[in-house]
Scaffold this motif. Structure first.
Motif, PDB file in Angstrom:
ATOM      1  N   GLN A  57       0.819  -1.204   0.000  1.00  0.00           N
ATOM      2  CA  GLN A  57       0.000   0.000   0.000  1.00  0.00           C
ATOM      3  C   GLN A  57       0.857   1.260   0.000  1.00  0.00           C
ATOM      4  O   GLN A  57       0.526   2.252  -0.659  1.00  0.00           O
ATOM      5  CB  GLN A  57      -0.940  -0.031   1.207  1.00  0.00           C
ATOM      6  CG  GLN A  57      -1.975  -1.148   1.107  1.00  0.00           C
ATOM      7  CD  GLN A  57      -2.644  -1.459   2.431  1.00  0.00           C
ATOM      8  OE1 GLN A  57      -2.078  -1.235   3.498  1.00  0.00           O
ATOM      9  NE2 GLN A  57      -3.856  -1.995   2.377  1.00  0.00           N
ATOM     10  N   TYR A  58       1.973   1.217   0.695  1.00  0.00           N
ATOM     11  CA  TYR A  58       2.878   2.358   0.751  1.00  0.00           C
ATOM     12  C   TYR A  58       3.508   2.615  -0.615  1.00  0.00           C
ATOM     13  O   TYR A  58       3.673   3.763  -1.032  1.00  0.00           O
ATOM     14  CB  TYR A  58       3.965   2.101   1.798  1.00  0.00           C
ATOM     15  CG  TYR A  58       4.946   3.229   1.961  1.00  0.00           C
ATOM     16  CD1 TYR A  58       4.621   4.385   2.679  1.00  0.00           C
ATOM     17  CD2 TYR A  58       6.220   3.152   1.385  1.00  0.00           C
ATOM     18  CE1 TYR A  58       5.526   5.423   2.823  1.00  0.00           C
ATOM     19  CE2 TYR A  58       7.130   4.187   1.514  1.00  0.00           C
ATOM     20  CZ  TYR A  58       6.778   5.318   2.239  1.00  0.00           C
ATOM     21  OH  TYR A  58       7.679   6.343   2.371  1.00  0.00           O
ATOM     22  N   THR A  59       3.845   1.544  -1.339  1.00  0.00           N
ATOM     23  CA  THR A  59       4.488   1.664  -2.652  1.00  0.00           C
ATOM     24  C   THR A  59       3.563   2.296  -3.675  1.00  0.00           C
ATOM     25  O   THR A  59       4.021   2.879  -4.670  1.00  0.00           O
ATOM     26  CB  THR A  59       4.942   0.272  -3.149  1.00  0.00           C
ATOM     27  OG1 THR A  59       5.803  -0.313  -2.175  1.00  0.00           O
ATOM     28  CG2 THR A  59       5.691   0.359  -4.467  1.00  0.00           C
ATOM     29  N   GLU A  60       2.259   2.220  -3.431  1.00  0.00           N
ATOM     30  CA  GLU A  60       1.285   2.765  -4.389  1.00  0.00           C
ATOM     31  C   GLU A  60       1.541   4.237  -4.678  1.00  0.00           C
ATOM     32  O   GLU A  60       1.373   4.705  -5.801  1.00  0.00           O
ATOM     33  CB  GLU A  60      -0.133   2.563  -3.832  1.00  0.00           C
ATOM     34  CG  GLU A  60      -1.247   2.950  -4.781  1.00  0.00           C
ATOM     35  CD  GLU A  60      -1.420   1.962  -5.928  1.00  0.00           C
ATOM     36  OE1 GLU A  60      -2.299   2.214  -6.775  1.00  0.00           O
ATOM     37  OE2 GLU A  60      -0.689   0.963  -6.003  1.00  0.00           O
ATOM     38  N   THR A  99      -0.453   2.974 -18.355  1.00  0.00           N
ATOM     39  CA  THR A  99      -1.756   2.871 -17.692  1.00  0.00           C
ATOM     40  C   THR A  99      -2.002   1.455 -17.188  1.00  0.00           C
ATOM     41  O   THR A  99      -2.490   1.255 -16.071  1.00  0.00           O
ATOM     42  CB  THR A  99      -2.877   3.282 -18.663  1.00  0.00           C
ATOM     43  OG1 THR A  99      -2.684   4.640 -19.055  1.00  0.00           O
ATOM     44  CG2 THR A  99      -4.249   3.144 -18.007  1.00  0.00           C
ATOM     45  N   ASP A 100      -1.638   0.463 -18.005  1.00  0.00           N
ATOM     46  CA  ASP A 100      -1.824  -0.925 -17.574  1.00  0.00           C
ATOM     47  C   ASP A 100      -0.966  -1.251 -16.355  1.00  0.00           C
ATOM     48  O   ASP A 100      -1.418  -1.956 -15.444  1.00  0.00           O
ATOM     49  CB  ASP A 100      -1.509  -1.888 -18.724  1.00  0.00           C
ATOM     50  CG  ASP A 100      -2.677  -2.037 -19.690  1.00  0.00           C
ATOM     51  OD1 ASP A 100      -3.746  -2.491 -19.252  1.00  0.00           O
ATOM     52  OD2 ASP A 100      -2.528  -1.691 -20.871  1.00  0.00           O
ATOM     53  N   LEU A 101       0.261  -0.751 -16.329  1.00  0.00           N
ATOM     54  CA  LEU A 101       1.119  -0.990 -15.165  1.00  0.00           C
ATOM     55  C   LEU A 101       0.488  -0.412 -13.902  1.00  0.00           C
ATOM     56  O   LEU A 101       0.462  -1.059 -12.850  1.00  0.00           O
ATOM     57  CB  LEU A 101       2.497  -0.364 -15.384  1.00  0.00           C
ATOM     58  CG  LEU A 101       3.529  -1.169 -16.162  1.00  0.00           C
ATOM     59  CD1 LEU A 101       4.851  -0.403 -16.198  1.00  0.00           C
ATOM     60  CD2 LEU A 101       3.753  -2.544 -15.544  1.00  0.00           C
ATOM     61  N   GLY A 105      -0.818  -2.253 -10.344  1.00  0.00           N
ATOM     62  CA  GLY A 105      -0.545  -1.799  -8.983  1.00  0.00           C
ATOM     63  C   GLY A 105      -1.814  -1.653  -8.166  1.00  0.00           C
ATOM     64  O   GLY A 105      -1.843  -2.008  -6.977  1.00  0.00           O
ATOM     65  N   ASP A 106      -2.863  -1.145  -8.788  1.00  0.00           N
ATOM     66  CA  ASP A 106      -4.155  -1.005  -8.090  1.00  0.00           C
ATOM     67  C   ASP A 106      -4.674  -2.374  -7.644  1.00  0.00           C
ATOM     68  O   ASP A 106      -5.188  -2.519  -6.528  1.00  0.00           O
ATOM     69  CB  ASP A 106      -5.198  -0.357  -9.014  1.00  0.00           C
ATOM     70  CG  ASP A 106      -4.955   1.130  -9.212  1.00  0.00           C
ATOM     71  OD1 ASP A 106      -4.181   1.728  -8.433  1.00  0.00           O
ATOM     72  OD2 ASP A 106      -5.541   1.697 -10.154  1.00  0.00           O
ATOM     73  N   GLU A 107      -4.551  -3.369  -8.533  1.00  0.00           N
ATOM     74  CA  GLU A 107      -5.031  -4.716  -8.190  1.00  0.00           C
ATOM     75  C   GLU A 107      -4.174  -5.336  -7.078  1.00  0.00           C
ATOM     76  O   GLU A 107      -4.698  -6.016  -6.187  1.00  0.00           O
ATOM     77  CB  GLU A 107      -5.036  -5.616  -9.424  1.00  0.00           C
ATOM     78  CG  GLU A 107      -5.964  -5.167 -10.548  1.00  0.00           C
ATOM     79  CD  GLU A 107      -7.430  -5.093 -10.142  1.00  0.00           C
ATOM     80  OE1 GLU A 107      -7.832  -5.801  -9.196  1.00  0.00           O
ATOM     81  OE2 GLU A 107      -8.177  -4.311 -10.771  1.00  0.00           O
ATOM     82  N   ALA A 108      -2.869  -5.099  -7.107  1.00  0.00           N
ATOM     83  CA  ALA A 108      -2.002  -5.584  -6.030  1.00  0.00           C
ATOM     84  C   ALA A 108      -2.399  -4.949  -4.712  1.00  0.00           C
ATOM     85  O   ALA A 108      -2.408  -5.604  -3.661  1.00  0.00           O
ATOM     86  CB  ALA A 108      -0.536  -5.279  -6.354  1.00  0.00           C
ATOM     87  N   ASN A 109      -2.745  -3.671  -4.764  1.00  0.00           N
ATOM     88  CA  ASN A 109      -3.182  -2.957  -3.569  1.00  0.00           C
ATOM     89  C   ASN A 109      -4.471  -3.564  -3.015  1.00  0.00           C
ATOM     90  O   ASN A 109      -4.641  -3.705  -1.792  1.00  0.00           O
ATOM     91  CB  ASN A 109      -3.393  -1.481  -3.910  1.00  0.00           C
ATOM     92  CG  ASN A 109      -3.383  -0.593  -2.681  1.00  0.00           C
ATOM     93  OD1 ASN A 109      -2.611  -0.812  -1.750  1.00  0.00           O
ATOM     94  ND2 ASN A 109      -4.239   0.399  -2.676  1.00  0.00           N
ATOM     95  N   GLU A 203      -6.790 -12.270 -12.098  1.00  0.00           N
ATOM     96  CA  GLU A 203      -7.209 -12.420 -13.497  1.00  0.00           C
ATOM     97  C   GLU A 203      -7.065 -11.090 -14.243  1.00  0.00           C
ATOM     98  O   GLU A 203      -6.621 -11.052 -15.398  1.00  0.00           O
ATOM     99  CB  GLU A 203      -8.656 -12.927 -13.549  1.00  0.00           C
ATOM    100  CG  GLU A 203      -9.132 -13.350 -14.932  1.00  0.00           C
ATOM    101  CD  GLU A 203      -9.772 -12.222 -15.721  1.00  0.00           C
ATOM    102  OE1 GLU A 203      -9.811 -12.322 -16.958  1.00  0.00           O
ATOM    103  OE2 GLU A 203     -10.207 -11.230 -15.097  1.00  0.00           O
ATOM    104  N   ARG A 204      -7.402  -9.994 -13.572  1.00  0.00           N
ATOM    105  CA  ARG A 204      -7.254  -8.675 -14.197  1.00  0.00           C
ATOM    106  C   ARG A 204      -5.792  -8.326 -14.411  1.00  0.00           C
ATOM    107  O   ARG A 204      -5.425  -7.702 -15.409  1.00  0.00           O
ATOM    108  CB  ARG A 204      -7.942  -7.621 -13.330  1.00  0.00           C
ATOM    109  CG  ARG A 204      -9.457  -7.667 -13.420  1.00  0.00           C
ATOM    110  CD  ARG A 204     -10.109  -6.686 -12.471  1.00  0.00           C
ATOM    111  NE  ARG A 204     -11.556  -6.627 -12.670  1.00  0.00           N
ATOM    112  CZ  ARG A 204     -12.398  -6.024 -11.839  1.00  0.00           C
ATOM    113  NH1 ARG A 204     -11.934  -5.436 -10.744  1.00  0.00           N
ATOM    114  NH2 ARG A 204     -13.690  -6.012 -12.091  1.00  0.00           N
ATOM    115  N   ILE A 205      -4.945  -8.691 -13.455  1.00  0.00           N
ATOM    116  CA  ILE A 205      -3.503  -8.465 -13.625  1.00  0.00           C
ATOM    117  C   ILE A 205      -3.012  -9.182 -14.877  1.00  0.00           C
ATOM    118  O   ILE A 205      -2.232  -8.633 -15.660  1.00  0.00           O
ATOM    119  CB  ILE A 205      -2.739  -8.939 -12.368  1.00  0.00           C
ATOM    120  CG1 ILE A 205      -2.989  -7.969 -11.203  1.00  0.00           C
ATOM    121  CG2 ILE A 205      -1.232  -9.030 -12.651  1.00  0.00           C
ATOM    122  CD1 ILE A 205      -2.476  -8.456  -9.866  1.00  0.00           C
ATOM    123  N   GLY A 206      -3.463 -10.424 -15.068  1.00  0.00           N
ATOM    124  CA  GLY A 206      -3.103 -11.159 -16.274  1.00  0.00           C
ATOM    125  C   GLY A 206      -3.561 -10.432 -17.529  1.00  0.00           C
ATOM    126  O   GLY A 206      -2.821 -10.368 -18.530  1.00  0.00           O
TER     127      GLY A 206
END
Length: 240
Positions: A57-60, A99-101, A105-109, A203-206
């Motif tokens: 969350q901090y890396t976001e 934008t995809d990257l 990050g949003d999905e990882a968060n 799945e969205r990250i993929g």
């Protein structure tokens, strides 16, 4: 990612080169952070490591800053240099991949946030095997998509696209399995729903990794392969 993009060495204008190199360096730096975010998010979930979830969350904040800086670099290039042909495709593709990257990050968060919610619900491991498996798949996809972008390697890009087909199939199977768990044990509905959200994020990250790989094909071949079948894409790439 330390591999230099082969596109960045052929321009007559040294200033153009420098500006493109700056954008590319930031893009690859952001890619490395995103890879680590996804890895840490999954470890936070599977190992019940709240500290890692907080790190994600901090890396976001850093990821969002890099996204803005890359957009600014690319906007300046378009305004000052008026690129054409493959140079223009590179700028457009990097903007879209940027934008995809950020969305990865949003999905990882999201996964990190869910891992915190699940930290006190460790009575069983429903869905964790599926999450671990799909998580490993998408982490490889991210790495290979970024490597394909760095090298402008269409064969590597195709490999990512094929992997996305497999990931979608694994996601559908895992979803069916977890739905069965909920039917069999209603007490686990809340927890399993959270794991389903994790699988959805993976799945969205993929999908976003696939999008980045598609941009490699666009840069090199000038082909827009979005929404095409895998067979159609391979034929277009190899026949071009």
């Amino acid at each position: 990612m330390s591999v230099k993009n082969p596109m960045l060495a052929h321009h007559i204008s040294s200033q153009f080169n420098e500006e493109l190199q700056e954008a590319n360096a930031k893009f690859m730096s952001m890619g490395g952070l995103i890879e680590q975010q996804v890895t840490d998010a999954m470890h936070s979930l599977l190992d019940n490591d709240i500290a890692l979830a907080i790190d994600v969350q901090y890396t976001e904040t850093t990821v969002n800053r890099l996204e803005r800086e890359i957009d600014e670099c690319l906007t300046i290039i378009l305004a000052r240099r008026h690129p054409a042909a493959i140079d223009l495709r590179m700028v457009i593709a990097m903007s879209k991949a940027n934008t995809d990257l950020e969305r990865i990050g949003d999905e990882a968060n999201k996964i990190a946030t869910i891992s915190q919610s699940l930290s006190e619900e460790r009575s069983n491991s429903y869905g964790f095997m599926e999450a671990r498996h799909i998580g490993n798949q998408v982490r490889v996809m991210i790495h290979e998509a970024l490597d394909a972008f760095a090298r402008l390697d269409t064969e590597q890009a195709l490999k990512v696209l094929r992997a996305d087909v497999d990931t979608d199939r694994e996601y559908q199977a895992a979803t069916r399995t977890l739905m069965t768990y909920m039917i069999e044990d209603a007490r686990q509905i809340s927890r399993v729903l959270n794991v389903l959200w994790v699988l959805r994020s993976l799945e969205r990250i993929g999908d976003h990794a696939r999008n980045i790989a598609e941009q490699v094909i666009y840069i090199v071949k000038g082909l827009d392969v979005r929404h095409a079948s895998m067979d159609e894409i391979e034929k277009k790439v190899h026949d071009d």
